[in-house]
Design a protein around this motif. Structure first.
Motif, short mmCIF file in Angstrom:
data_model
loop_
_atom_site.label_atom_id
_atom_site.label_comp_id
_atom_site.label_asym_id
_atom_site.label_seq_id
_atom_site.Cartn_x
_atom_site.Cartn_y
_atom_site.Cartn_z
N MET A 3 -5.12 -15.82 8.28
CA MET A 3 -5.88 -16.08 7.04
C MET A 3 -4.96 -16.65 5.96
N GLY A 4 -3.65 -16.42 6.12
CA GLY A 4 -2.73 -16.90 5.10
C GLY A 4 -2.70 -15.95 3.91
N SER A 5 -1.98 -16.37 2.86
CA SER A 5 -1.83 -15.51 1.69
C SER A 5 -3.17 -15.36 0.96
N PHE A 6 -3.56 -14.13 0.70
CA PHE A 6 -4.80 -13.88 -0.02
C PHE A 6 -4.65 -12.61 -0.84
N THR A 7 -5.60 -12.38 -1.74
CA THR A 7 -5.50 -11.27 -2.69
C THR A 7 -6.41 -10.13 -2.28
N VAL A 8 -5.81 -8.96 -2.14
CA VAL A 8 -6.55 -7.75 -1.75
C VAL A 8 -6.54 -6.78 -2.93
N GLY A 9 -7.72 -6.31 -3.31
CA GLY A 9 -7.84 -5.35 -4.39
C GLY A 9 -7.99 -3.94 -3.86
N LEU A 10 -7.30 -2.99 -4.48
CA LEU A 10 -7.37 -1.59 -4.07
C LEU A 10 -8.20 -0.78 -5.06
N VAL A 11 -9.12 0.01 -4.52
CA VAL A 11 -9.92 0.92 -5.33
C VAL A 11 -9.77 2.31 -4.73
N PRO A 12 -8.92 3.18 -5.32
CA PRO A 12 -8.68 4.51 -4.76
C PRO A 12 -9.70 5.53 -5.23
N HIS A 13 -9.80 6.62 -4.49
CA HIS A 13 -10.63 7.76 -4.90
C HIS A 13 -10.12 8.27 -6.26
N PRO A 14 -11.01 8.66 -7.16
CA PRO A 14 -10.57 9.05 -8.52
C PRO A 14 -9.75 10.33 -8.58
N THR A 15 -9.83 11.20 -7.56
CA THR A 15 -9.08 12.46 -7.63
C THR A 15 -8.25 12.75 -6.38
N LYS A 16 -8.72 12.38 -5.21
CA LYS A 16 -8.00 12.70 -3.97
C LYS A 16 -6.80 11.78 -3.79
N SER A 17 -5.75 12.32 -3.18
CA SER A 17 -4.57 11.50 -2.88
C SER A 17 -4.86 10.59 -1.69
N VAL A 18 -4.61 9.30 -1.88
CA VAL A 18 -4.78 8.32 -0.80
C VAL A 18 -3.45 7.65 -0.50
N ARG A 19 -2.38 8.35 -0.81
CA ARG A 19 -1.04 7.75 -0.69
C ARG A 19 -0.74 7.28 0.72
N GLU A 20 -1.21 8.00 1.73
CA GLU A 20 -0.99 7.60 3.12
C GLU A 20 -1.51 6.18 3.35
N SER A 21 -2.72 5.91 2.88
CA SER A 21 -3.31 4.58 3.07
C SER A 21 -2.63 3.53 2.20
N ILE A 22 -2.20 3.91 0.99
CA ILE A 22 -1.49 2.98 0.13
C ILE A 22 -0.21 2.50 0.82
N GLU A 23 0.52 3.42 1.45
CA GLU A 23 1.76 3.05 2.14
C GLU A 23 1.47 2.10 3.30
N ILE A 24 0.38 2.33 4.01
CA ILE A 24 0.01 1.44 5.12
C ILE A 24 -0.29 0.04 4.60
N VAL A 25 -1.04 -0.03 3.50
CA VAL A 25 -1.40 -1.34 2.93
C VAL A 25 -0.15 -2.06 2.42
N LEU A 26 0.77 -1.33 1.82
CA LEU A 26 2.00 -1.95 1.32
C LEU A 26 2.82 -2.54 2.46
N ALA A 27 2.93 -1.81 3.58
CA ALA A 27 3.66 -2.33 4.74
C ALA A 27 2.97 -3.55 5.32
N TRP A 28 1.66 -3.50 5.38
CA TRP A 28 0.89 -4.63 5.90
C TRP A 28 1.02 -5.85 4.99
N LYS A 29 1.02 -5.60 3.69
CA LYS A 29 1.17 -6.68 2.70
C LYS A 29 2.48 -7.43 2.93
N THR A 30 3.57 -6.71 3.17
CA THR A 30 4.87 -7.33 3.39
C THR A 30 4.85 -8.21 4.64
N ALA A 31 4.20 -7.71 5.69
CA ALA A 31 4.15 -8.46 6.95
C ALA A 31 3.24 -9.68 6.85
N GLN A 32 2.17 -9.59 6.07
CA GLN A 32 1.17 -10.66 6.01
C GLN A 32 1.39 -11.61 4.83
#
Length: 310
Positions: free
Chosen positions: A1-30
Protein backbone atom coordinates in the motif's frame (compact mmCIF):
# COMPACT_ATOMS: atom_id res chain seq x y z
CA UNK A 1 0.00 0.00 0.00
CA UNK A 2 2.98 2.28 0.51
CA UNK A 3 3.20 5.07 3.05
CA UNK A 4 -0.20 5.97 4.49
CA UNK A 5 -1.67 7.57 7.60
CA UNK A 6 -3.19 5.45 10.35
CA UNK A 7 -5.20 7.06 13.15
CA UNK A 8 -5.37 5.53 16.62
CA UNK A 9 -8.46 5.73 18.82
CA UNK A 10 -7.80 4.07 22.21
CA UNK A 11 -10.30 3.01 24.87
CA UNK A 12 -10.92 5.98 27.22
CA UNK A 13 -9.95 4.09 30.40
CA UNK A 14 -8.50 0.63 29.69
CA UNK A 15 -4.80 0.20 28.94
CA UNK A 16 -4.19 -0.71 25.30
CA UNK A 17 -0.43 -0.41 25.51
CA UNK A 18 0.11 -3.94 24.17
CA UNK A 19 -1.62 -3.02 20.91
CA UNK A 20 0.08 0.39 20.74
CA UNK A 21 3.48 -1.34 20.84
CA UNK A 22 2.43 -3.71 18.04
CA UNK A 23 1.27 -0.80 15.87
CA UNK A 24 4.50 1.12 16.52
CA UNK A 25 6.61 -1.88 15.43
CA UNK A 26 4.45 -2.37 12.36
CA UNK A 27 4.70 1.34 11.53
CA UNK A 28 8.51 1.13 11.47
CA UNK A 29 8.43 -1.89 9.16
CA UNK A 30 5.80 -0.44 6.81
CA UNK A 31 6.81 3.22 6.81
CA UNK A 32 3.31 4.26 7.83
CA UNK A 33 2.45 7.50 9.63
CA UNK A 34 0.70 7.22 12.99
CA UNK A 35 -1.51 9.97 14.38
CA UNK A 36 -3.81 10.35 17.36
CA UNK A 37 -5.83 13.18 18.80
CA UNK A 38 -4.22 15.46 21.35
CA UNK A 39 -6.88 14.48 23.89
CA UNK A 40 -5.56 10.88 23.76
CA UNK A 41 -1.90 11.80 24.39
CA UNK A 42 -1.64 10.04 27.75
CA UNK A 43 -3.19 6.84 26.38
CA UNK A 44 -1.06 6.45 23.23
CA UNK A 45 2.30 7.53 24.67
CA UNK A 46 5.47 8.32 22.70
CA UNK A 47 6.02 7.67 19.00
CA UNK A 48 2.63 8.87 17.75
CA UNK A 49 2.11 12.31 16.22
CA UNK A 50 -0.61 14.25 18.04
CA UNK A 51 -3.06 16.38 16.05
CA UNK A 52 -6.29 18.25 16.67
CA UNK A 53 -9.63 16.63 15.87
CA UNK A 54 -10.16 18.30 12.50
CA UNK A 55 -6.64 17.44 11.29
CA UNK A 56 -7.27 13.84 12.34
CA UNK A 57 -10.46 13.77 10.25
CA UNK A 58 -8.84 15.42 7.23
CA UNK A 59 -5.67 13.31 7.01
CA UNK A 60 -6.38 9.82 8.36
CA UNK A 61 -6.71 6.98 5.82
CA UNK A 62 -7.34 4.05 8.17
CA UNK A 63 -8.47 4.12 11.81
CA UNK A 64 -7.55 1.50 14.41
CA UNK A 65 -10.05 1.60 17.28
CA UNK A 66 -8.85 -0.23 20.40
CA UNK A 67 -11.69 -0.93 22.80
CA UNK A 68 -15.20 -2.34 22.67
CA UNK A 69 -18.18 -1.44 20.54
CA UNK A 70 -18.41 1.97 22.23
CA UNK A 71 -14.88 2.89 21.14
CA UNK A 72 -15.62 1.58 17.67
CA UNK A 73 -18.79 3.67 17.40
CA UNK A 74 -16.92 6.76 18.58
CA UNK A 75 -14.26 6.23 15.92
CA UNK A 76 -16.90 5.82 13.21
CA UNK A 77 -18.67 9.00 14.29
CA UNK A 78 -15.34 10.82 14.33
CA UNK A 79 -14.61 10.15 10.64
CA UNK A 80 -18.19 10.14 9.34
CA UNK A 81 -17.56 13.33 7.32
CA UNK A 82 -15.34 11.21 5.05
CA UNK A 83 -15.87 7.61 6.17
CA UNK A 84 -12.50 5.86 5.98
CA UNK A 85 -12.03 2.17 6.92
CA UNK A 86 -12.11 1.43 10.66
CA UNK A 87 -10.45 -1.64 12.19
CA UNK A 88 -11.72 -2.71 15.61
CA UNK A 89 -9.42 -4.36 18.17
CA UNK A 90 -11.41 -5.96 20.99
CA UNK A 91 -10.79 -4.73 24.53
CA UNK A 92 -14.46 -4.92 25.45
CA UNK A 93 -16.83 -7.65 26.61
CA UNK A 94 -19.62 -8.68 24.25
CA UNK A 95 -18.69 -6.77 21.10
CA UNK A 96 -20.72 -7.08 17.90
CA UNK A 97 -18.67 -4.62 15.82
CA UNK A 98 -15.09 -5.46 16.74
CA UNK A 99 -13.55 -8.46 14.97
CA UNK A 100 -9.84 -8.63 15.87
CA UNK A 101 -8.44 -9.82 19.22
CA UNK A 102 -5.22 -8.10 20.42
CA UNK A 103 -3.20 -11.28 19.84
CA UNK A 104 -4.24 -11.25 16.16
CA UNK A 105 -3.37 -7.60 15.56
CA UNK A 106 0.06 -8.18 13.86
CA UNK A 107 -1.43 -10.33 11.09
CA UNK A 108 -4.44 -8.00 10.80
CA UNK A 109 -2.17 -4.99 10.21
CA UNK A 110 -0.24 -6.89 7.55
CA UNK A 111 -3.51 -7.64 5.78
CA UNK A 112 -4.49 -3.97 6.00
CA UNK A 113 -1.20 -2.91 4.39
CA UNK A 114 -1.69 -5.41 1.55
CA UNK A 115 -5.39 -4.43 1.14
CA UNK A 116 -6.46 -8.00 1.95
CA UNK A 117 -9.82 -7.15 3.50
CA UNK A 118 -13.39 -6.25 2.66
CA UNK A 119 -15.43 -3.26 3.78
CA UNK A 120 -18.72 -3.58 5.61
CA UNK A 121 -20.86 -0.46 5.17
CA UNK A 122 -22.83 0.83 8.15
CA UNK A 123 -25.83 3.12 8.07
CA UNK A 124 -26.33 5.85 10.65
CA UNK A 125 -29.14 8.00 11.97
CA UNK A 126 -28.94 11.74 11.43
CA UNK A 127 -30.62 13.18 14.52
CA UNK A 128 -31.75 16.82 14.76
CA UNK A 129 -32.79 18.09 18.20
CA UNK A 130 -34.74 21.36 18.27
CA UNK A 131 -35.60 23.16 21.52
CA UNK A 132 -36.45 26.82 22.17
CA UNK A 133 -35.38 27.77 18.65
CA UNK A 134 -31.95 26.13 19.00
CA UNK A 135 -30.90 23.18 16.86
CA UNK A 136 -28.25 20.53 17.50
CA UNK A 137 -27.24 17.72 15.16
CA UNK A 138 -25.92 14.27 16.05
CA UNK A 139 -25.03 11.01 14.31
CA UNK A 140 -25.93 7.59 15.75
CA UNK A 141 -24.61 4.32 14.32
CA UNK A 142 -26.50 2.12 16.79
CA UNK A 143 -29.43 4.04 18.14
CA UNK A 144 -30.93 7.26 19.40
CA UNK A 145 -33.22 7.07 22.40
CA UNK A 146 -35.50 9.43 24.26
CA UNK A 147 -35.50 8.22 27.87
CA UNK A 148 -37.47 9.44 30.88
CA UNK A 149 -35.58 10.44 34.00
CA UNK A 150 -36.67 8.58 37.17
CA UNK A 151 -39.40 10.41 39.00
CA UNK A 152 -39.92 12.87 36.14
CA UNK A 153 -42.97 11.42 34.38
CA UNK A 154 -42.97 9.55 31.07
CA UNK A 155 -41.96 10.05 27.46
CA UNK A 156 -45.00 11.21 25.52
CA UNK A 157 -44.48 11.94 21.83
CA UNK A 158 -46.31 12.12 18.52
CA UNK A 159 -44.60 10.43 15.58
CA UNK A 160 -44.77 12.22 12.22
CA UNK A 161 -43.51 10.33 9.15
CA UNK A 162 -42.92 12.37 6.00
CA UNK A 163 -45.13 15.13 7.45
CA UNK A 164 -48.00 12.67 8.03
CA UNK A 165 -49.12 11.91 11.62
CA UNK A 166 -48.37 8.26 12.37
CA UNK A 167 -49.55 7.87 15.96
CA UNK A 168 -48.43 8.64 19.48
CA UNK A 169 -46.32 7.02 22.19
CA UNK A 170 -46.54 7.05 25.96
CA UNK A 171 -43.71 4.96 27.40
CA UNK A 172 -40.61 4.92 29.59
CA UNK A 173 -38.43 5.43 26.51
CA UNK A 174 -38.36 5.37 22.72
CA UNK A 175 -35.51 3.61 20.92
CA UNK A 176 -34.78 4.46 17.28
CA UNK A 177 -32.24 2.02 15.86
CA UNK A 178 -30.31 1.13 12.72
CA UNK A 179 -30.14 -2.51 11.57
CA UNK A 180 -26.68 -2.84 13.15
CA UNK A 181 -28.03 -1.27 16.33
CA UNK A 182 -31.00 -3.63 16.42
CA UNK A 183 -28.96 -6.01 18.63
CA UNK A 184 -28.36 -3.33 21.27
CA UNK A 185 -30.96 -1.30 23.23
CA UNK A 186 -33.68 -2.20 20.72
CA UNK A 187 -33.08 -5.93 21.30
CA UNK A 188 -33.06 -5.49 25.09
CA UNK A 189 -36.41 -3.69 24.80
CA UNK A 190 -37.94 -6.62 22.89
CA UNK A 191 -37.57 -5.16 19.40
CA UNK A 192 -36.72 -7.24 16.33
CA UNK A 193 -33.20 -8.09 15.20
CA UNK A 194 -32.72 -6.93 11.60
CA UNK A 195 -30.18 -8.32 9.17
CA UNK A 196 -27.45 -5.80 8.25
CA UNK A 197 -28.55 -6.41 4.67
CA UNK A 198 -31.83 -4.60 5.44
CA UNK A 199 -31.87 -0.82 5.03
CA UNK A 200 -34.43 0.43 7.53
CA UNK A 201 -35.09 2.27 10.80
CA UNK A 202 -36.71 0.59 13.82
CA UNK A 203 -38.74 2.43 16.47
CA UNK A 204 -39.36 0.46 19.68
CA UNK A 205 -41.18 1.74 22.79
CA UNK A 206 -39.87 0.67 26.21
CA UNK A 207 -42.61 -0.27 28.72
CA UNK A 208 -45.42 1.35 26.66
CA UNK A 209 -48.47 2.50 28.59
CA UNK A 210 -50.69 3.61 25.71
CA UNK A 211 -50.49 4.56 22.05
CA UNK A 212 -48.22 2.54 19.77
CA UNK A 213 -47.18 -0.43 21.88
CA UNK A 214 -44.85 -2.42 19.61
CA UNK A 215 -41.88 -1.98 17.32
CA UNK A 216 -42.35 -0.33 13.94
CA UNK A 217 -39.96 -0.79 10.99
CA UNK A 218 -39.76 2.15 8.58
CA UNK A 219 -38.21 2.55 5.14
CA UNK A 220 -34.81 4.09 4.38
CA UNK A 221 -36.17 7.25 2.74
CA UNK A 222 -38.80 8.09 5.34
CA UNK A 223 -38.17 11.12 7.54
CA UNK A 224 -39.23 10.78 11.16
CA UNK A 225 -40.08 13.53 13.61
CA UNK A 226 -40.96 13.03 17.27
CA UNK A 227 -42.91 15.93 18.79
CA UNK A 228 -42.67 15.81 22.59
CA UNK A 229 -46.02 16.29 24.32
CA UNK A 230 -46.99 17.78 27.68
CA UNK A 231 -46.52 14.62 29.78
CA UNK A 232 -42.79 14.72 29.03
CA UNK A 233 -41.46 16.83 31.88
CA UNK A 234 -37.79 15.82 31.82
CA UNK A 235 -36.14 13.25 29.58
CA UNK A 236 -32.74 12.65 28.00
CA UNK A 237 -31.73 12.27 24.38
CA UNK A 238 -29.08 9.56 24.10
CA UNK A 239 -26.90 8.92 21.05
CA UNK A 240 -25.24 5.49 21.00
CA UNK A 241 -25.68 5.33 24.77
CA UNK A 242 -24.35 8.83 25.57
CA UNK A 243 -26.61 11.58 26.92
CA UNK A 244 -26.28 14.56 24.58
CA UNK A 245 -29.29 16.78 25.34
CA UNK A 246 -32.27 17.39 27.61
CA UNK A 247 -35.72 16.79 26.15
CA UNK A 248 -39.08 18.05 27.40
CA UNK A 249 -42.51 19.07 26.14
CA UNK A 250 -42.30 21.28 23.04
CA UNK A 251 -39.02 19.78 21.80
CA UNK A 252 -38.74 18.02 18.47
CA UNK A 253 -36.38 15.22 17.48
CA UNK A 254 -36.00 14.59 13.76
CA UNK A 255 -34.45 11.37 12.46
CA UNK A 256 -33.45 10.17 9.01
CA UNK A 257 -31.25 7.31 7.85
CA UNK A 258 -27.89 8.10 6.24
CA UNK A 259 -26.69 5.20 4.14
CA UNK A 260 -23.07 4.02 4.25
CA UNK A 261 -21.99 6.57 6.85
CA UNK A 262 -19.26 4.24 8.11
CA UNK A 263 -16.90 1.57 6.74
CA UNK A 264 -15.75 -1.32 8.95
CA UNK A 265 -12.82 -3.53 7.97
CA UNK A 266 -13.71 -7.22 7.78
CA UNK A 267 -11.25 -10.07 7.20
CA UNK A 268 -13.77 -12.92 7.43
CA UNK A 269 -17.33 -11.66 7.20
CA UNK A 270 -18.81 -15.16 7.53
CA UNK A 271 -16.86 -15.95 10.69
CA UNK A 272 -17.77 -12.56 12.17
CA UNK A 273 -21.47 -13.18 11.46
CA UNK A 274 -21.22 -16.57 13.17
CA UNK A 275 -19.62 -14.99 16.24
CA UNK A 276 -22.44 -12.44 16.31
CA UNK A 277 -25.05 -15.21 16.29
CA UNK A 278 -23.18 -16.98 19.09
CA UNK A 279 -23.10 -13.82 21.21
CA UNK A 280 -26.84 -13.31 20.71
CA UNK A 281 -27.50 -16.93 21.68
CA UNK A 282 -25.49 -16.53 24.87
CA UNK A 283 -27.50 -13.44 25.75
CA UNK A 284 -30.93 -14.98 25.15
CA UNK A 285 -30.40 -18.69 24.33
CA UNK A 286 -32.86 -18.82 21.40
CA UNK A 287 -31.07 -21.87 19.91
CA UNK A 288 -31.26 -25.57 20.70
CA UNK A 289 -28.07 -27.17 22.04
CA UNK A 290 -27.23 -28.82 18.70
CA UNK A 291 -27.70 -25.50 16.88
CA UNK A 292 -25.54 -23.68 19.44
CA UNK A 293 -22.75 -26.23 19.06
CA UNK A 294 -22.62 -25.58 15.32
CA UNK A 295 -21.56 -22.00 16.05
CA UNK A 296 -18.57 -22.75 18.30
CA UNK A 297 -15.08 -23.63 16.97
CA UNK A 298 -14.67 -27.30 15.89
CA UNK A 299 -12.07 -28.04 18.59
CA UNK A 300 -14.38 -26.75 21.34
CA UNK A 301 -17.27 -28.72 19.84
CA UNK A 302 -15.23 -31.94 19.86
CA UNK A 303 -14.16 -31.46 23.50
CA UNK A 304 -17.77 -30.87 24.56
CA UNK A 305 -19.01 -34.01 22.79
CA UNK A 306 -16.15 -36.04 24.27
CA UNK A 307 -16.91 -34.81 27.79
CA UNK A 308 -20.61 -35.51 27.40
CA UNK A 309 -19.92 -39.07 26.18
CA UNK A 310 -18.01 -39.98 29.37
Amino acid sequence: MGSFTVGLVPHPTKSVRESIEIVLAWKTAQGAHLIAMESDAARVGEGVRLVDEQTFRDTVEVVVAMGGDGTMLGAMRLVAERPVPVLGVNYGNVGFLVEVEPRDLPSALDRVSSKDFSLEPHHALEVVHTSNGLTNRFLAFNDASITRRPGEGVVSADLVVDETPFGYYKADALVIATPAGSTAYNYAAGGPVLSPAVTATIVTPVAPMSGIDRAVVLGPKEKLRFELAGATRSAALEIDGRVVADVSAGCQVGVRLRRDAGQVIRFDAGRHATKGRLKLSLLDLPLREDQLLELVPPEARAKFKEARAR
